[in-house]
Design a protein around this motif. Sequence first.
Motif, PDB file in Angstrom:
ATOM      1  N   GLY A 191       0.810  -1.440  -0.028  1.00 56.97           N
ATOM      2  CA  GLY A 191       0.024   0.047  -0.063  1.00 56.97           C
ATOM      3  C   GLY A 191       0.814   1.193  -0.068  1.00 56.97           C
TER       4      GLY A 191
ATOM      5  N   THR B 149       1.449   2.020  -3.616  1.00 52.50           N
ATOM      6  CA  THR B 149       0.237   2.867  -4.343  1.00 52.50           C
ATOM      7  C   THR B 149       0.223   4.227  -3.856  1.00 52.50           C
ATOM      8  OG1 THR B 149      -1.331   1.901  -2.708  1.00 52.50           O
ATOM      9  CG2 THR B 149      -0.912   0.455  -4.714  1.00 52.50           C
TER      10      THR B 149
ATOM     11  N   ILE C 223      -5.381   6.193  -6.653  1.00 50.23           N
ATOM     12  CA  ILE C 223      -6.377   5.794  -5.876  1.00 50.23           C
ATOM     13  C   ILE C 223      -6.993   4.383  -5.987  1.00 50.23           C
ATOM     14  CG2 ILE C 223      -8.830   6.258  -5.226  1.00 50.23           C
ATOM     15  CD1 ILE C 223      -7.886   9.132  -5.801  1.00 50.23           C
ATOM     16  N   GLY C 224      -6.998   4.005  -7.322  1.00 52.04           N
ATOM     17  CA  GLY C 224      -7.444   2.631  -7.927  1.00 52.04           C
ATOM     18  C   GLY C 224      -6.501   1.592  -7.352  1.00 52.04           C
ATOM     19  N   SER C 225      -5.404   1.906  -7.609  1.00 52.09           N
ATOM     20  CA  SER C 225      -4.300   1.125  -7.185  1.00 52.09           C
ATOM     21  C   SER C 225      -4.239   0.564  -5.598  1.00 52.09           C
ATOM     22  CB  SER C 225      -2.813   1.318  -7.543  1.00 52.09           C
ATOM     23  OG  SER C 225      -2.538   1.750  -8.831  1.00 52.09           O
ATOM     24  N   PHE C 226      -4.723   1.699  -4.676  1.00 52.63           N
ATOM     25  CA  PHE C 226      -4.592   1.497  -3.189  1.00 52.63           C
ATOM     26  C   PHE C 226      -5.960   0.647  -3.229  1.00 52.63           C
ATOM     27  CE2 PHE C 226      -6.003   2.915   0.921  1.00 52.63           C
ATOM     28  CZ  PHE C 226      -4.883   2.497   1.647  1.00 52.63           C
ATOM     29  N   VAL C 227      -7.078   0.887  -3.714  1.00 50.76           N
ATOM     30  CA  VAL C 227      -8.008   0.202  -3.519  1.00 50.76           C
ATOM     31  C   VAL C 227      -7.995  -1.176  -3.972  1.00 50.76           C
ATOM     32  CG1 VAL C 227     -10.528   0.048  -4.359  1.00 50.76           C
ATOM     33  CG2 VAL C 227      -9.748   1.955  -3.791  1.00 50.76           C
ATOM     34  N   GLY C 228      -7.130  -1.624  -5.022  1.00 52.79           N
ATOM     35  CA  GLY C 228      -7.041  -2.828  -5.545  1.00 52.79           C
ATOM     36  C   GLY C 228      -5.947  -3.522  -4.612  1.00 52.79           C
TER      37      GLY C 228
ATOM     38  N   SER D  42      -5.698  -2.958  -1.465  1.00 53.84           N
ATOM     39  CA  SER D  42      -6.317  -3.345  -0.028  1.00 53.84           C
ATOM     40  C   SER D  42      -7.571  -4.367  -0.261  1.00 53.84           C
ATOM     41  CB  SER D  42      -7.084  -1.825   0.350  1.00 53.84           C
ATOM     42  OG  SER D  42      -6.083  -0.844   0.531  1.00 53.84           O
ATOM     43  N   ALA D  43      -8.119  -4.203  -1.360  1.00 54.11           N
ATOM     44  CA  ALA D  43      -9.196  -5.347  -1.403  1.00 54.11           C
ATOM     45  C   ALA D  43      -8.576  -6.621  -1.742  1.00 54.11           C
ATOM     46  CB  ALA D  43     -10.214  -4.822  -2.687  1.00 54.11           C
TER      47      ALA D  43
ATOM     48  N   ALA E 102      -7.044  -0.400 -10.100  1.00 57.28           N
ATOM     49  CA  ALA E 102      -7.538  -1.511  -9.154  1.00 57.28           C
ATOM     50  C   ALA E 102      -7.097  -2.858  -9.346  1.00 57.28           C
ATOM     51  CB  ALA E 102      -8.988  -1.066  -8.632  1.00 57.28           C
TER      52      ALA E 102
END
Length: 394
Positions: free
Chosen positions: A134, A137, A247-252, A254-255, A301
Amino acid sequence: MPFAIYLLGLAVFAQGTSEFMLSGLVSDIAADLDVSIPSAGHLTSAFAVGMIVGAPLMAVVSRRFSRRSALLAFLVTFLVVHVVGALTTSFALLLATRVVGALANAGFLAVALVTATGMVEPNAKGRAASALLGGVTLACVAGVPAGALLGQIWGWRSAFWAVALISVPAVFAIARAVPTGTPDAAGPSVLGELRALRGPRLLVTLLLGALVNGATFCTFTYLEPLVTNVTGLGSGWVPVVLALFGIGSFVGVSAGGRVADARPMPLLVFGSLALLAGWVLFAVTAAHTEVAVVLVLVQGALSFGVGSTLISQVLYAATDAPNLAGGFATAAFNVGGALGPWAGGLAISAGLGYRSPLWVSALLVALTLVIGGAALGLRRRTPAPAVAQSRANS
């Protein structure tokens, strides 16, 4: 999740910012140090090569020290070379600091991956790796745009000072929060770990990780000319688009970390298929602003969700190489980071236009699916050793 893992992520954030921030500083560095822009671009190449070579090499070197000592040594070295880089007026010395900084970064990330996954339950390695990655990202979301802004206001050297300053609290935090541990040299031998790393499953996973990351950075590297020349957005939108990808990378990440431990195979299969479809759709619709902006977020993501899951699978597969697994995972990640931009640049140089990196990204993911599918099919057709021996004796 232990708080120490997030402290390791802070250091990874500083290092990720350093790795990617030169994309907004190359022109200023070239003008200040009286070199050409292509020559200044070699600073990025030097860092990438240092990361690829340094990850396994530094993982071997670090075996002689406790993990906390190794982490601190790598991080302090990283900090010092950024101070030197901020002060120097010599391009040759700045180039040298990028190589040394990359070696330190590679060593830190390799040891940090093993340390983070060793601080959690055996079935939580995916979440631990995702929490650590994270930091990378977040560097894309905040660190890189901030570095570019600092460069515009106070010059490129201020970005180097900022990376050094961010690293200072990470040094003290790691010294206090990461367990001392014992030197890893007491564990399996280097040769024993290298033999374990030759396993087919592990080699395939490393290859897939390199290909997915190559697809990611192929398009990420050329997002600026893509959105300005094809999508038609003004240059002022470029930081916004880059931030959306981050932002998409961080969401990806994390999820993906929450799913990777329990159901990695469905995530990899369906995530890769969605990733391929997304790159193709992006290539076809790149001239449509609304669609392109949404796909930047979605592809970020999917890319990091699949990519971080592959890294965690390397750590699961390399149980007999506990010290070198992080180094080889880091090297594979950076091989992709060098391969993708090179392939995208070849496509653009061939006159295929600024959409072509999207098609290259799609091709790399398609290759990932073909190789992964073939490996999975072969694995299912090959009987387990015990079963094969039983059949041979019957």
